[in-house]
Structure formats: structure tokens, C-alpha cells
Design an enzyme around this catalytic site. Structure first.
Site, short mmCIF file in Angstrom:
data_model
loop_
_atom_site.label_atom_id
_atom_site.label_comp_id
_atom_site.label_asym_id
_atom_site.label_seq_id
_atom_site.Cartn_x
_atom_site.Cartn_y
_atom_site.Cartn_z
N HIS A 101 5.31 -10.23 9.07
CA HIS A 101 5.38 -11.10 7.88
C HIS A 101 6.24 -12.35 8.05
CE1 HIS A 101 2.99 -8.32 5.79
NE2 HIS A 101 3.89 -7.66 5.08
N HIS A 175 2.03 -11.28 -1.61
CA HIS A 175 2.27 -9.85 -1.43
C HIS A 175 2.64 -9.16 -2.74
CE1 HIS A 175 3.59 -6.19 0.61
NE2 HIS A 175 3.21 -6.70 1.74
N GLU A 309 -3.78 -8.34 0.11
CA GLU A 309 -3.25 -9.50 0.87
C GLU A 309 -4.39 -10.24 1.57
OE1 GLU A 309 0.07 -7.79 3.27
OE2 GLU A 309 -0.17 -6.13 1.86
C1 G6D Z 1 4.97 -1.71 5.28
O1 G6D Z 1 3.03 -1.35 6.62
C2 G6D Z 1 3.47 -1.90 5.40
C3 G6D Z 1 3.11 -3.36 5.35
O2 G6D Z 1 1.71 -3.53 5.35
C4 G6D Z 1 3.73 -3.98 4.11
O3 G6D Z 1 3.37 -5.33 4.03
C5 G6D Z 1 5.23 -3.81 4.16
O4 G6D Z 1 5.54 -2.43 4.19
C6 G6D Z 1 5.92 -4.43 2.97
O5 G6D Z 1 5.58 -2.14 6.45
#
Ligand code: G6D
Length: 344
Positions: A101, A175, A309
Site C-alpha cells: 500500500h 480503502h 479496492e
Molecule cells: C491486510 O491483506 C490485507 C490487505 O488486503 C488489506 O489492505 C490490509 O490488511 C489493510 O493486510
């Protein structure tokens, strides 16, 4: 329709967009975070339908990325590295050895410049950010604009635009964790979801794409005719279990689809339709949500919210045949996702 704004903790500013149909969206200039989204149910009860912290100060960390604009590249980049035009780049390894991210200095954790606007069709906030060459390890000076618009047709429109002075990669998303039941009264297990997708991306045990696309047919990943999220939560399918009982997968949209997703919450009657020009999306059912976070409306728990997302796929950095995320110098990144709310 009108806009209000207030200075809140850490000198951040929060903007609240209100339309004439009883919908309200609150947005923070830190991380472009949607902190609250009020929508009426079938009886006109206005309730909050997203997960967000009670104490805004907690967004400074926000490990679950509640409501945030995510970038430069949303999702996981394997081993925090990628090659572009024969040159290798090393990213912030902020999740073990991988990059998640956008890293520690991702778009979810910067203060954006904000300007409000009002037209006869919508009220909104235009957020801009200049991401310097090398931020989190990414090449290129990238100028980004994210515009949130709330219309009187109960649409929350998110427009993304960016350009770069040298070749780079970009895959932004929002998100937000939705819970259409309202005021966190229940988990998302009963939400009915339809997704126009024939394939999803297989993950390994570190949630990194293996490079294989799997057919949804005859699996709990087949949402073409609608299905309750509960099916993936209780499923024995290895991919549902691997991600902590639920979904955390990239769905590749059918190319001819226009309204790619529809979510229905049967008790409140709320619906949410998603239309996007993105090639796919990660649907994440909050499998990793820790208990006890103080949220608006109550305390967090597993499966309390679901994220849609819409984005390009970082798997394309490692494997052929995945939606590309390169951005060339002089090219404009221009993407739109519309969330339309209604009741039935
Ligand atoms: C966890 O695996 C999930 C991700 O997809 C998510 O975006 C994140 O938490 C906030 O890592």
C-alpha cells in the site's frame, strides 16, 4: 447541497459534503480519508455505513487503512522490488520483506492540499499532492489529484488523475470498509454481492500473487449471480482459508461490464452499485481486523467491514497478462470509480 469544514486534531481539516437526499460524506485532508458516510435505509433512518475511528488522532497510524486513499501502488509488491525499463527499484519493505500500500510514506499517510467546490450537480473536495522522486523508493516526481464528489443522485464519485516526469508505476484506490447494515449493528456476512468477474488472482501463503488466474466457476469466488459473503467466511476452499477465512483477492472484471459490482444488505434495504474504468478490484472482507478498536458506532471485530479496492494489479510487475500499472512521462493517469447508493 452544502459543504462544511472544521479544523480537527493535528491541525488536520475535515470536510463534510451533504446532499439534498440525506447523504453525508466526511473527508480528512490527511490521507484523503473518508471518516464517515451517512446514508438512509429503506425507512429513511440515516446511519453511518463505513468503518472509521472515534478518535481521529488514530488515523496517524491507521494500519488497517480505514477510508484512505492508497498509493503509489495499492496491494502487495513482492519482495519490495520491481524492474522498470531495465532498472531495478527497491521499495519500502513495510510488511515483512514485502511492500504494502505505498509504504510508510504512502498517500494514506500524507497531508493533501484540499479545495472545496460546488456545482449544480455536486459538492466536493479536490485533493492534490506532489510525491517527490524516490518517495518510498518509487521513481519520478508525481503530481496527483483525487477528487471526491457527492451528487444529488446519491453517487460518491472518486476521480484520480496523475502525471510523472519519468517512467514510474501507479495503482491507486480507496480503502473504505463498507457495512451497509448501518452503525456497525452486524458483521458483513449477510451482505449479498454480485461481481461481473470470471477470474480471480491466486495468492500464496504470504498473500503474494502466484501469477495464476483462477476461474470462479464452481467456487465461492463466483459472484456472477450474487452470493452472501458468509459463503467465503465458512468456505473450505484453500484460497478463502489462506487469507484468514474470507476474501482478500483481486477480481478481474469482465471487459464489457459497466456496473461491475452490486452490494445489497437485506435488513436495511441499502444497496451500493460500483461502476469503474479500472480493470479489477481487491475485495477484502476485513479478515485481519483486530478486535477492540474504538470506531464510530462501536468496537471493531473480524468481518465488520468489506473493502472494494478498484485498481490496477501489482502482480503485473512480476507476471505477464495482468492489468498494467506503468505510467510513462507525459502520459496522464486518469481513473474514475462511482459508488451509487440506493434502497430496495
Ligand atoms: C491486510 O491483506 C490485507 C490487505 O488486503 C488489506 O489492505 C490490509 O490488511 C489493510 O493486510
Amino acid at each position: 447541497m452544502h459543504i462544511t469544514s472544521e479544523q480537527v486534531v493535528n491541525k488536520w481539516k475535515q470536510y463534510t459534503l451533504t446532499n439534498d437526499q440525506g447523504m453525508e460524506v466526511s473527508i480528512l485532508n490527511f490521507g484523503g480519508i473518508i471518516t464517515k458516510l451517512i446514508a438512509p435505509d429503506k425507512d429513511g433512518n440515516k446511519e453511518n455505513i463505513v468503518l472509521g475511528y472515534e478518535n481521529l488522532e488514530e488515523y496517524a497510524e491507521n494500519p488497517n487503512y480505514f477510508g484512505a486513499v492508497v498509493g503509489r501502488v495499492a496491494g502487495r509488491t513482492a519482495n519490495a522490488t520491481f524492474e522498470l525499463n531495465g532498472r531495478r527499484y527497491e521499495l519500502d519493505a513495510n510488511e515483512g520483506k514485502h511492500h504494502l500500500h505505498g509504504g510508510k510514506h504512502g498517500f494514506s499517510h500524507v497531508v493533501w492540499h484540499a479545495e472545496t467546490f460546488s456545482t449544480d450537480r455536486a459538492v466536493g473536495v479536490k485533493l492534490t499532492h506532489e510525491s517527490p522522486d524516490g518517495e518510498s523508493g518509487y521513481p519520478g516526481n508525481v503530481r496527483v489529484t483525487v477528487t471526491y464528489s457527492l451528487t444529488n443522485a446519491n453517487e460518491l464519485v472518486i476521480d484520480y488523475e496523475a502525471d510523472t516526469d519519468q517512467p514510474t508505476v501507479l495503482a491507486m484506490t480507496n480503502h473504505s470498509y463498507f457495512n451497509l447494515r448501518g452503525n456497525l449493528k452486524d458483521s458483513i456476512a449477510g451482505h449479498q454481492v454480485r461481481i461481473s468477474s470470471n477470474e480471480f488472482v491466486e495468492l500464496d501463503k504470504e498473500l503474494i500473487p502466484t501469477g495464476h488466474k483462477l476461474e470462479v466457476g464452481e467456487t465461492p469466488f463466483d459472484f456472477r449471480h450474487g452470493r452472501a459473503l458468509q459463503d467465503g467466511i465458512v468456505s473450505e476452499h484453500v484460497q478463502n482459508q489462506l487469507v484468514g477465512n474470507g476474501y482478500d483477492h483481486y477480481f478481474i472484471f469482465q471487459e464489457d461490464a459497466s456496473k461491475q459490482v452490486k452490494v445489497t444488505e437485506p435488513i436495511s434495504g441499502r444497496t451500493m452499485e460500483i461502476a469503474t474504468d479500472q480493470p479489477g478490484m481487491v475485495m477484502y472482507t476485513g479478515n485481519g481486523l483486530n478486535e477492540g478498536l474504538q470506531l464510530v458506532g462501536g468496537s471493531s471485530q473480524k468481518h465488520l467491514g468489506v473493502c472494494f479496492e478498484t485498481q490496477g494489479s501489482p502482480a503485473s510487475l512480476e507476471h505477464k497478462g495482468f492489468p498494467d500499472i506503468r505510467l510513462e512521462a507525459g502520459e496522464t493517469y486518469k481513473k474514475k470509480t462511482t459508488f451509487r447508493f440506493d434502497v430496495e
